[in-house]
Design a protein around this motif. Sequence first.
Motif, PDB file in Angstrom:
ATOM      1  N   VAL A  53       0.820  -1.195  -0.115  1.00 62.89           N
ATOM      2  CA  VAL A  53      -0.103   0.235   0.075  1.00 62.89           C
ATOM      3  C   VAL A  53       0.953   1.033   0.283  1.00 62.89           C
ATOM      4  O   VAL A  53       0.539   2.021  -1.020  1.00 62.89           O
ATOM      5  N   GLY A  54       1.817   1.310   0.360  1.00 63.09           N
ATOM      6  CA  GLY A  54       2.603   2.069   1.038  1.00 63.09           C
ATOM      7  C   GLY A  54       3.567   2.839   0.379  1.00 63.09           C
ATOM      8  O   GLY A  54       4.364   3.461  -0.331  1.00 63.09           O
ATOM      9  N   GLY A  55       4.733   1.585  -0.767  1.00 64.93           N
ATOM     10  CA  GLY A  55       5.316   1.585  -2.171  1.00 64.93           C
ATOM     11  C   GLY A  55       6.012   0.228  -2.307  1.00 64.93           C
ATOM     12  O   GLY A  55       5.367  -0.967  -1.367  1.00 64.93           O
ATOM     13  N   ALA A  56       7.064   0.255  -2.838  1.00 64.97           N
ATOM     14  CA  ALA A  56       7.478  -1.164  -3.888  1.00 64.97           C
ATOM     15  C   ALA A  56       9.129  -1.142  -3.651  1.00 64.97           C
ATOM     16  O   ALA A  56       9.450  -0.390  -4.222  1.00 64.97           O
ATOM     17  N   ILE A  57       9.513  -2.102  -3.232  1.00 60.55           N
ATOM     18  CA  ILE A  57      10.946  -1.727  -3.938  1.00 60.55           C
ATOM     19  C   ILE A  57      11.053  -3.032  -4.735  1.00 60.55           C
ATOM     20  O   ILE A  57      11.047  -3.749  -4.399  1.00 60.55           O
ATOM     21  N   ASN A  58      12.195  -2.888  -5.704  1.00 61.25           N
ATOM     22  CA  ASN A  58      12.919  -3.947  -6.798  1.00 61.25           C
ATOM     23  C   ASN A  58      14.022  -3.836  -7.038  1.00 61.25           C
ATOM     24  O   ASN A  58      14.835  -2.694  -7.071  1.00 61.25           O
ATOM     25  N   TYR A  59      14.370  -5.033  -6.591  1.00 64.50           N
ATOM     26  CA  TYR A  59      15.644  -5.607  -6.442  1.00 64.50           C
ATOM     27  C   TYR A  59      16.406  -5.818  -8.402  1.00 64.50           C
ATOM     28  O   TYR A  59      16.123  -7.061  -8.019  1.00 64.50           O
ATOM     29  N   VAL A  60      16.961  -4.668  -8.720  1.00 68.40           N
ATOM     30  CA  VAL A  60      17.350  -4.935  -9.584  1.00 68.40           C
ATOM     31  C   VAL A  60      18.738  -5.881  -9.794  1.00 68.40           C
ATOM     32  O   VAL A  60      19.618  -4.976  -9.363  1.00 68.40           O
ATOM     33  N   THR A  61      18.923  -7.465 -10.182  1.00 70.52           N
ATOM     34  CA  THR A  61      20.280  -8.072 -10.193  1.00 70.52           C
ATOM     35  C   THR A  61      21.289  -7.079 -10.892  1.00 70.52           C
ATOM     36  O   THR A  61      21.105  -7.021 -12.158  1.00 70.52           O
ATOM     37  N   LYS A  62      22.445  -8.208 -10.515  1.00 77.79           N
ATOM     38  CA  LYS A  62      22.919  -7.326 -11.434  1.00 77.79           C
ATOM     39  C   LYS A  62      23.481  -7.707 -12.690  1.00 77.79           C
ATOM     40  O   LYS A  62      23.092  -9.436 -12.845  1.00 77.79           O
ATOM     41  N   SER A  63      23.934  -7.877 -14.132  1.00 83.86           N
ATOM     42  CA  SER A  63      24.379  -8.534 -15.570  1.00 83.86           C
ATOM     43  C   SER A  63      25.661  -8.816 -15.017  1.00 83.86           C
ATOM     44  O   SER A  63      26.089  -7.645 -15.056  1.00 83.86           O
ATOM     45  N   PRO A  64      25.974  -8.602 -17.223  1.00 86.11           N
ATOM     46  CA  PRO A  64      27.470  -9.385 -17.617  1.00 86.11           C
ATOM     47  C   PRO A  64      27.607  -7.635 -17.780  1.00 86.11           C
ATOM     48  O   PRO A  64      26.697  -6.457 -17.897  1.00 86.11           O
ATOM     49  N   THR A  65      28.702  -7.392 -17.921  1.00 89.56           N
ATOM     50  CA  THR A  65      29.081  -5.811 -17.990  1.00 89.56           C
ATOM     51  C   THR A  65      29.989  -5.996 -19.186  1.00 89.56           C
ATOM     52  O   THR A  65      30.070  -6.794 -20.101  1.00 89.56           O
ATOM     53  N   ASN A  66      29.480  -4.675 -19.841  1.00 91.35           N
ATOM     54  CA  ASN A  66      30.354  -4.498 -21.185  1.00 91.35           C
ATOM     55  C   ASN A  66      31.986  -4.591 -21.944  1.00 91.35           C
ATOM     56  O   ASN A  66      32.374  -5.254 -23.176  1.00 91.35           O
ATOM     57  N   VAL A  67      32.482  -4.110 -20.786  1.00 87.58           N
ATOM     58  CA  VAL A  67      33.455  -4.484 -20.877  1.00 87.58           C
ATOM     59  C   VAL A  67      34.252  -5.391 -19.815  1.00 87.58           C
ATOM     60  O   VAL A  67      33.873  -5.811 -19.110  1.00 87.58           O
ATOM     61  N   PRO A  68      35.954  -5.653 -19.614  1.00 90.64           N
ATOM     62  CA  PRO A  68      36.155  -6.783 -18.528  1.00 90.64           C
ATOM     63  C   PRO A  68      35.791  -5.916 -17.422  1.00 90.64           C
ATOM     64  O   PRO A  68      36.769  -4.765 -17.411  1.00 90.64           O
ATOM     65  N   LEU A  69      35.721  -7.349 -16.604  1.00 91.27           N
ATOM     66  CA  LEU A  69      35.538  -6.685 -15.418  1.00 91.27           C
ATOM     67  C   LEU A  69      36.186  -7.290 -14.421  1.00 91.27           C
ATOM     68  O   LEU A  69      35.780  -8.584 -14.121  1.00 91.27           O
ATOM     69  N   ARG A  70      37.524  -6.888 -13.238  1.00 92.28           N
ATOM     70  CA  ARG A  70      38.532  -7.606 -12.134  1.00 92.28           C
ATOM     71  C   ARG A  70      38.147  -7.236 -10.717  1.00 92.28           C
ATOM     72  O   ARG A  70      39.626  -6.513 -11.303  1.00 92.28           O
ATOM     73  N   THR A  71      37.087  -7.792 -10.103  1.00 98.25           N
ATOM     74  CA  THR A  71      37.893  -6.886  -8.948  1.00 98.25           C
ATOM     75  C   THR A  71      37.932  -8.087  -7.646  1.00 98.25           C
ATOM     76  O   THR A  71      37.095  -8.513  -7.709  1.00 98.25           O
ATOM     77  N   LEU A  72      38.519  -7.393  -6.601  1.00 99.30           N
ATOM     78  CA  LEU A  72      38.817  -8.146  -5.844  1.00 99.30           C
ATOM     79  C   LEU A  72      39.038  -7.397  -4.716  1.00 99.30           C
ATOM     80  O   LEU A  72      39.637  -6.082  -4.311  1.00 99.30           O
ATOM     81  N   THR A  73      37.770  -7.627  -3.803  1.00105.61           N
ATOM     82  CA  THR A  73      37.894  -6.705  -2.485  1.00105.61           C
ATOM     83  C   THR A  73      37.672  -6.959  -0.947  1.00105.61           C
ATOM     84  O   THR A  73      37.178  -8.627  -1.147  1.00105.61           O
ATOM     85  N   PHE A  74      39.184  -6.755  -0.205  1.00103.91           N
ATOM     86  CA  PHE A  74      38.872  -7.233   1.075  1.00103.91           C
ATOM     87  C   PHE A  74      38.010  -5.835   1.841  1.00103.91           C
ATOM     88  O   PHE A  74      38.136  -4.980   1.293  1.00103.91           O
ATOM     89  N   GLY A  75      37.548  -6.311   3.228  1.00102.43           N
ATOM     90  CA  GLY A  75      36.777  -5.393   4.364  1.00102.43           C
ATOM     91  C   GLY A  75      36.256  -5.577   5.139  1.00102.43           C
ATOM     92  O   GLY A  75      36.951  -7.699   5.760  1.00102.43           O
TER      93      GLY A  75
END
Length: 608
Positions: free
Chosen positions: A209-231
Amino acid sequence: MPIDISPQPLGDSLLQLGQQTSLQILYTPDLVRELNTSGLRGNYTPENALRQLLKGTGIEYERQGNIVTLKRISAVTLPSLTVSTASLKQGTAEEGYRVSNVSGIGLWGERSLRDTPYSMSVVPSDLIENVNAQNMGQIFKMNPLTQEPAIHNNNAIPMVTIRGFTSFNPIYDGIPLALGNGSAVSVIEIDRVEILSGTSGFLYGGGRVGGAINYVTKSPTNVPLRTLTFGNYGGTQFYGHADIGGKFDDQGRFGYRVNLLYQGGDTAIGEPVNQKVANIVLDGHLTDTLYADLKYTYNDYRKEATQPEFYMMERTSIDTSKRYSPKWTSNDVESHKAYTSLRWDPSKHFTLRSAFFYQNTGGSTNQMTLDDQVDGTFIPGVTSGNTWQKFENYGGYIYLDTRFSTFAVDHKLTLGYSSTVIDQVSPTGGSYWSGPSLPLSELKNISEPDWEEPSAGGDIYFDRYNNVLIGDDITFNDQWSAMVGLNYATTINRGTGWYGDGSTYEKSALSPTVSLLYKPIEVVTTYISYMEALQKGTIVGNTYTNRGEVFPPLVSKQYEVGLKYDINPNLLLSTALFRIEKANQFSNLARPIPTFVRDGCRSITAWN
């Protein structure tokens, strides 16, 4: 004017743009080779549409009348990999986290955020990453349209309050879930979050009634992506996150994306946490007109010594920096989630869109609640007793878009069907334990009770929402447009054991919507809209005198007037005046046993 271009190679997008507008676009094939676009849908001037398609490609244009010549930007310094990836998406930090388009709202396809006649905001992936969000609650508390939410312990779903009402049932890539139970979500699978403020019954069926939350999930990238994160998420909650994406082939037709997360350690108050997440995405332009994708997420989460819930508190002097629960109170969830979608554009007049979602989840929650006593002590209680619940969430939609004109009026007519289901099984006779009154300092020393074995079989809770929809997106001219639609919504509910006597509740109603948009100038859109929502009536629970009574369905109504102004490319100003009307249901608090009643109407009128 309406522009509708699907995600595809840049050359194909430019060809479609020329077919849909009066522009004659000139370029050499080498200029656009191996470049792709994420598509474009909404009301744009021809030049603004071209500018959006070329954004981040390193290509500029010169225009003389309707003839446009493309050329490579001179003296370009190639950016680093990270910046190059961000330049191909919306909502980057450099753009002030501004997003121009929404992925879709109900049966309405992707469109300009400014030309969407609802109050909306979008949280992009850059903002999620840059605040090191452990869960979406950290994002919602920064959003002006939402209140800081409580987080459902055993699946991390935020219980978000929007316009005075709680929204608990999430939406994944446009597919609404019938119930939030069992819908485990991890931040690493989310590309962005689209927040709709206001009643959304026509768009997504029952509830919200008050609103809606749409979680848009990840898709493939157009260029190569390589990330590694520690935290670190606080305390000793260290984590490692790998994000890998790109294309399989030189033509950029087939792509992949893999996200992996491992988290372990203790929270700041000493709650041991262990989480493993794997998210895998594949997509492909199977032909020039056919696109499909496949997404899978595995989530294994365990948290021990979870902080108790304080019930009927009369004091606020609780030190939340300390842990009060024993280690055996815990939350466990193991989830498998699969999603697939398909888009077919056989011609410029027709588009077929479909998607299907399935999630299988097992969960166990030993959640301690504390009842405040006048002498400063607390009576602890724990539900579940290590019994596992089974959840199945599934649903999908199929929409057919047709484009045509009647005289000088353009139409995008959409016919469709959507359905969503929750099928939940809980062990019959799940245990409940209540202990003696104790001071806070002694609660975490409580020994684990000897739980009774649950009975064979289980209590079933079943919810289903079906929607038969028709909507027309009408463009009268560059200034006036309208969106009208009808949803024949059906809500079905059945419960056994704790959840009901096994009888089936089924009700249907029409949920209409109508919106009128006016653009006094190109950068300003004003609108007025009306929407209704069907919500199933309450099946009165066991703790009331009228146990088992079935209330008729509720119909909520919303009226809204709003304005959106593109102050500059990085800033969109929006404001809205709204009124929501909803039937009121509540306990009359009679003693010794209350009655659950429906009486009056709850209404909210406010700005946002």
